[in-house]
Design a protein around this motif. Structure first.
Motif, PDB file in Angstrom:
ATOM      1  N   GLU A  33       7.010 -16.944  -1.175  1.00  0.00           N
ATOM      2  CA  GLU A  33       8.129 -17.205  -2.080  1.00  0.00           C
ATOM      3  C   GLU A  33       7.958 -16.529  -3.437  1.00  0.00           C
ATOM      4  O   GLU A  33       8.942 -16.301  -4.145  1.00  0.00           O
ATOM      5  CB  GLU A  33       8.316 -18.710  -2.248  1.00  0.00           C
ATOM      6  N   THR A  34       6.725 -16.224  -3.814  1.00  0.00           N
ATOM      7  CA  THR A  34       6.490 -15.506  -5.061  1.00  0.00           C
ATOM      8  C   THR A  34       5.638 -14.278  -4.775  1.00  0.00           C
ATOM      9  O   THR A  34       4.894 -14.235  -3.788  1.00  0.00           O
ATOM     10  CB  THR A  34       5.769 -16.382  -6.110  1.00  0.00           C
ATOM     11  N   VAL A  35       5.758 -13.284  -5.649  1.00  0.00           N
ATOM     12  CA  VAL A  35       4.952 -12.077  -5.501  1.00  0.00           C
ATOM     13  C   VAL A  35       4.623 -11.555  -6.897  1.00  0.00           C
ATOM     14  O   VAL A  35       5.398 -11.745  -7.841  1.00  0.00           O
ATOM     15  CB  VAL A  35       5.702 -10.998  -4.680  1.00  0.00           C
ATOM     16  N   GLU A  36       3.481 -10.902  -7.024  1.00  0.00           N
ATOM     17  CA  GLU A  36       3.062 -10.356  -8.311  1.00  0.00           C
ATOM     18  C   GLU A  36       2.929  -8.842  -8.192  1.00  0.00           C
ATOM     19  O   GLU A  36       1.935  -8.329  -7.683  1.00  0.00           O
ATOM     20  CB  GLU A  36       1.726 -10.968  -8.740  1.00  0.00           C
ATOM     21  N   PRO A  37       3.940  -8.101  -8.649  1.00  0.00           N
ATOM     22  CA  PRO A  37       3.831  -6.634  -8.606  1.00  0.00           C
ATOM     23  C   PRO A  37       2.913  -6.112  -9.706  1.00  0.00           C
ATOM     24  O   PRO A  37       2.753  -6.745 -10.754  1.00  0.00           O
ATOM     25  CB  PRO A  37       5.273  -6.174  -8.855  1.00  0.00           C
ATOM     26  N   ASP A  38       2.288  -4.982  -9.459  1.00  0.00           N
ATOM     27  CA  ASP A  38       1.563  -4.257 -10.499  1.00  0.00           C
ATOM     28  C   ASP A  38       2.538  -3.316 -11.180  1.00  0.00           C
ATOM     29  O   ASP A  38       3.418  -2.745 -10.523  1.00  0.00           O
ATOM     30  CB  ASP A  38       0.422  -3.433  -9.904  1.00  0.00           C
ATOM     31  N   LEU A  39       2.380  -3.120 -12.492  1.00  0.00           N
ATOM     32  CA  LEU A  39       3.224  -2.201 -13.249  1.00  0.00           C
ATOM     33  C   LEU A  39       2.344  -1.202 -13.999  1.00  0.00           C
ATOM     34  O   LEU A  39       1.314  -1.575 -14.558  1.00  0.00           O
ATOM     35  CB  LEU A  39       4.110  -2.953 -14.242  1.00  0.00           C
ATOM     36  N   PHE A  40       2.772   0.051 -14.002  1.00  0.00           N
ATOM     37  CA  PHE A  40       2.068   1.126 -14.696  1.00  0.00           C
ATOM     38  C   PHE A  40       3.104   1.953 -15.450  1.00  0.00           C
ATOM     39  O   PHE A  40       4.225   2.124 -14.966  1.00  0.00           O
ATOM     40  CB  PHE A  40       1.332   2.032 -13.702  1.00  0.00           C
ATOM     41  N   VAL A  66      -2.973  12.701  -9.247  1.00  0.00           N
ATOM     42  CA  VAL A  66      -3.747  11.461  -9.254  1.00  0.00           C
ATOM     43  C   VAL A  66      -2.890  10.316  -8.711  1.00  0.00           C
ATOM     44  O   VAL A  66      -1.680  10.280  -8.909  1.00  0.00           O
ATOM     45  CB  VAL A  66      -4.258  11.092 -10.666  1.00  0.00           C
ATOM     46  N   GLN A  67      -3.544   9.395  -8.022  1.00  0.00           N
ATOM     47  CA  GLN A  67      -2.866   8.200  -7.538  1.00  0.00           C
ATOM     48  C   GLN A  67      -2.707   7.232  -8.706  1.00  0.00           C
ATOM     49  O   GLN A  67      -3.676   6.913  -9.401  1.00  0.00           O
ATOM     50  CB  GLN A  67      -3.687   7.545  -6.421  1.00  0.00           C
ATOM     51  N   ILE A  68      -1.482   6.782  -8.945  1.00  0.00           N
ATOM     52  CA  ILE A  68      -1.210   5.847 -10.039  1.00  0.00           C
ATOM     53  C   ILE A  68      -1.456   4.417  -9.594  1.00  0.00           C
ATOM     54  O   ILE A  68      -2.079   3.622 -10.299  1.00  0.00           O
ATOM     55  CB  ILE A  68       0.265   5.975 -10.506  1.00  0.00           C
ATOM     56  N   THR A  69      -0.953   4.068  -8.440  1.00  0.00           N
ATOM     57  CA  THR A  69      -0.960   2.685  -7.978  1.00  0.00           C
ATOM     58  C   THR A  69      -2.294   2.311  -7.335  1.00  0.00           C
ATOM     59  O   THR A  69      -3.058   3.171  -6.892  1.00  0.00           O
ATOM     60  CB  THR A  69       0.163   2.471  -6.958  1.00  0.00           C
ATOM     61  N   LEU A  70      -2.546   1.021  -7.272  1.00  0.00           N
ATOM     62  CA  LEU A  70      -3.688   0.475  -6.550  1.00  0.00           C
ATOM     63  C   LEU A  70      -3.160  -0.197  -5.287  1.00  0.00           C
ATOM     64  O   LEU A  70      -2.242  -1.018  -5.362  1.00  0.00           O
ATOM     65  CB  LEU A  70      -4.434  -0.554  -7.406  1.00  0.00           C
ATOM     66  N   ASP A 110       0.793  -1.230   0.000  1.00  0.00           N
ATOM     67  CA  ASP A 110       0.000   0.000   0.000  1.00  0.00           C
ATOM     68  C   ASP A 110       0.824   1.278   0.000  1.00  0.00           C
ATOM     69  O   ASP A 110       0.270   2.366   0.232  1.00  0.00           O
ATOM     70  CB  ASP A 110      -0.993   0.003   1.164  1.00  0.00           C
ATOM     71  N   SER A 111       2.131   1.190  -0.252  1.00  0.00           N
ATOM     72  CA  SER A 111       2.879   2.412  -0.533  1.00  0.00           C
ATOM     73  C   SER A 111       2.512   2.854  -1.945  1.00  0.00           C
ATOM     74  O   SER A 111       2.329   2.019  -2.828  1.00  0.00           O
ATOM     75  CB  SER A 111       4.384   2.174  -0.397  1.00  0.00           C
ATOM     76  N   ARG A 112       2.412   4.142  -2.156  1.00  0.00           N
ATOM     77  CA  ARG A 112       1.783   4.651  -3.379  1.00  0.00           C
ATOM     78  C   ARG A 112       2.696   5.512  -4.247  1.00  0.00           C
ATOM     79  O   ARG A 112       3.670   6.088  -3.771  1.00  0.00           O
ATOM     80  CB  ARG A 112       0.551   5.495  -3.015  1.00  0.00           C
ATOM     81  N   ALA A 113       2.288   5.635  -5.510  1.00  0.00           N
ATOM     82  CA  ALA A 113       2.862   6.613  -6.433  1.00  0.00           C
ATOM     83  C   ALA A 113       1.755   7.549  -6.873  1.00  0.00           C
ATOM     84  O   ALA A 113       0.638   7.107  -7.188  1.00  0.00           O
ATOM     85  CB  ALA A 113       3.480   5.927  -7.640  1.00  0.00           C
ATOM     86  N   TYR A 114       2.065   8.848  -6.885  1.00  0.00           N
ATOM     87  CA  TYR A 114       1.148   9.871  -7.380  1.00  0.00           C
ATOM     88  C   TYR A 114       1.800  10.595  -8.552  1.00  0.00           C
ATOM     89  O   TYR A 114       3.015  10.818  -8.550  1.00  0.00           O
ATOM     90  CB  TYR A 114       0.826  10.893  -6.292  1.00  0.00           C
ATOM     91  N   PHE A 115       0.982  10.976  -9.525  1.00  0.00           N
ATOM     92  CA  PHE A 115       1.453  11.668 -10.724  1.00  0.00           C
ATOM     93  C   PHE A 115       0.850  13.063 -10.726  1.00  0.00           C
ATOM     94  O   PHE A 115      -0.374  13.218 -10.600  1.00  0.00           O
ATOM     95  CB  PHE A 115       1.014  10.890 -11.967  1.00  0.00           C
ATOM     96  N   LEU A 116       1.709  14.075 -10.844  1.00  0.00           N
ATOM     97  CA  LEU A 116       1.244  15.458 -10.847  1.00  0.00           C
ATOM     98  C   LEU A 116       1.526  16.082 -12.211  1.00  0.00           C
ATOM     99  O   LEU A 116       2.665  16.065 -12.683  1.00  0.00           O
ATOM    100  CB  LEU A 116       1.946  16.273  -9.761  1.00  0.00           C
ATOM    101  N   ARG A 117       0.466  16.619 -12.828  1.00  0.00           N
ATOM    102  CA  ARG A 117       0.600  17.280 -14.138  1.00  0.00           C
ATOM    103  C   ARG A 117      -0.466  18.361 -14.262  1.00  0.00           C
ATOM    104  O   ARG A 117      -1.624  18.145 -13.906  1.00  0.00           O
ATOM    105  CB  ARG A 117       0.450  16.266 -15.274  1.00  0.00           C
ATOM    106  N   ASP A 118      -0.058  19.514 -14.768  1.00  0.00           N
ATOM    107  CA  ASP A 118      -0.994  20.618 -15.031  1.00  0.00           C
ATOM    108  C   ASP A 118      -1.854  20.966 -13.827  1.00  0.00           C
ATOM    109  O   ASP A 118      -3.059  21.232 -13.944  1.00  0.00           O
ATOM    110  CB  ASP A 118      -1.896  20.277 -16.228  1.00  0.00           C
ATOM    111  N   GLY A 119      -1.243  20.948 -12.643  1.00  0.00           N
ATOM    112  CA  GLY A 119      -1.960  21.358 -11.447  1.00  0.00           C
ATOM    113  C   GLY A 119      -2.801  20.273 -10.804  1.00  0.00           C
ATOM    114  O   GLY A 119      -3.387  20.486  -9.746  1.00  0.00           O
ATOM    115  N   GLY A 120      -2.864  19.113 -11.439  1.00  0.00           N
ATOM    116  CA  GLY A 120      -3.642  18.010 -10.886  1.00  0.00           C
ATOM    117  C   GLY A 120      -2.747  16.944 -10.286  1.00  0.00           C
ATOM    118  O   GLY A 120      -1.558  16.854 -10.592  1.00  0.00           O
TER     119      GLY A 120
END
Length: 252
Positions: free
Chosen positions: A175-182, A135-139, A123-133
């Motif tokens: 032993e295994t993990v499935e990361p999300d990619l954006f 948004v959260q990228i990650t789920l 649940d650590s997150r990435a946010y994208f900032l553009r043109d004053g907005g």
């Protein structure tokens, strides 16, 4: 300040123990040459959380850097580095009784030209900032986020739940993990924030955008984000890593 994107890159990062904890289980790191940036939030008894997050950061940076000369895509390289970090933390956990069950979240950003790829577990997150907005990228890979996405619970109910820290996916716990990619194409003026839930339980995307965009100095922006969490009690550690992209100086 280096960049291989054709854009000028600025980086700032801060981590804080918060108001309640006595130790910091968050870790962050970056490699400007390999163009990789990462934030982790460890969990586990005693010092195990710190071990998990620092091991994940170190392994991820090393594995990604070692793959620089490969023909793999940046998505493949980041995916592989995340799985290697998972293997390393899991192996440590299994080999040391006092670290049994430790794990960590992970959110990372890798650059390839003007393309950015975000990978996350937990649940650590990435946010994208553009043109004053902003948004959260990650789920979030968390019980509450999944309940909200499935329509079982409202966002307000989730915010009031005592189950804030219950995550459904982590580095090192299996032993295994499935990361999300954006992925996204970068433009001058874009900013990316990597952060732990020590911030996001107190600040939504709108507030994060306001705080970041009112500071021209990135380090001051990171401090403002941390201060916001601490003003509200900061029961967890708080970590922020900010990237800002702008046009290269033509004289450079």
């Amino acid at each position: 300040m280096e960049s291989q994107t054709g854009l000028k890159l600025e980086v700032a990062a801060l981590t804080d123990v918060g108001c309640k904890r006595t130790n910091n289980e968050d870790n962050l790191g970056y490699d400007l040459t390999a163009q990789l940036f990462v934030v982790c939030d460890g969990m586990g008894g005693m010092a195990a959380g710190e071990v998990a997050s620092s091991t994940a950061v170190g392994t991820l940076l090393r594995a990604f850097s070692e793959s620089t000369a490969s023909s793999a895509t940046i998505e493949e390289r980041l995916y592989s580095a995340i799985t290697q970090a998972n293997h390393e933390v899991c192996a440590l956990s299994q080999a040391n009784e006092e670290m049994r069950g430790m794990g960590t979240t992970l959110v990372a950003a890798g650059l390839d030209g003007r393309k950015i790829v975000i990978g996350n577990v937990g649940d650590s997150r990435a946010y994208f900032l553009r043109d004053g907005g902003c948004v959260q990228i990650t789920l979030d890979h968390s019980y509450l986020a999944e309940q909200v996405r499935n329509g079982v619970m409202t966002a307000d109910d989730a915010g009031a739940s005592p189950l804030q820290s219950l995550i459904t996916r982590a580095i090192g716990t299996a032993e295994t993990v499935e990361p999300d990619l954006f992925s996204a194409a970068l433009e001058p003026g874009d900013m990316v924030l990597l952060t732990t839930d020590g911030l996001t339980r107190y600040a939504d995307a709108e507030l994060i955008g306001q705080l970041v965009l009112t500071h021209t100095d990135l380090q001051e922006a990171c401090q403002a984000l941390i201060n916001t969490a601490k003003e509200q009690g900061a029961v967890d550690n708080v970590t922020c890593l900010l990237l800002r992209f702008s046009e290269e100086d033509s004289a450079a």
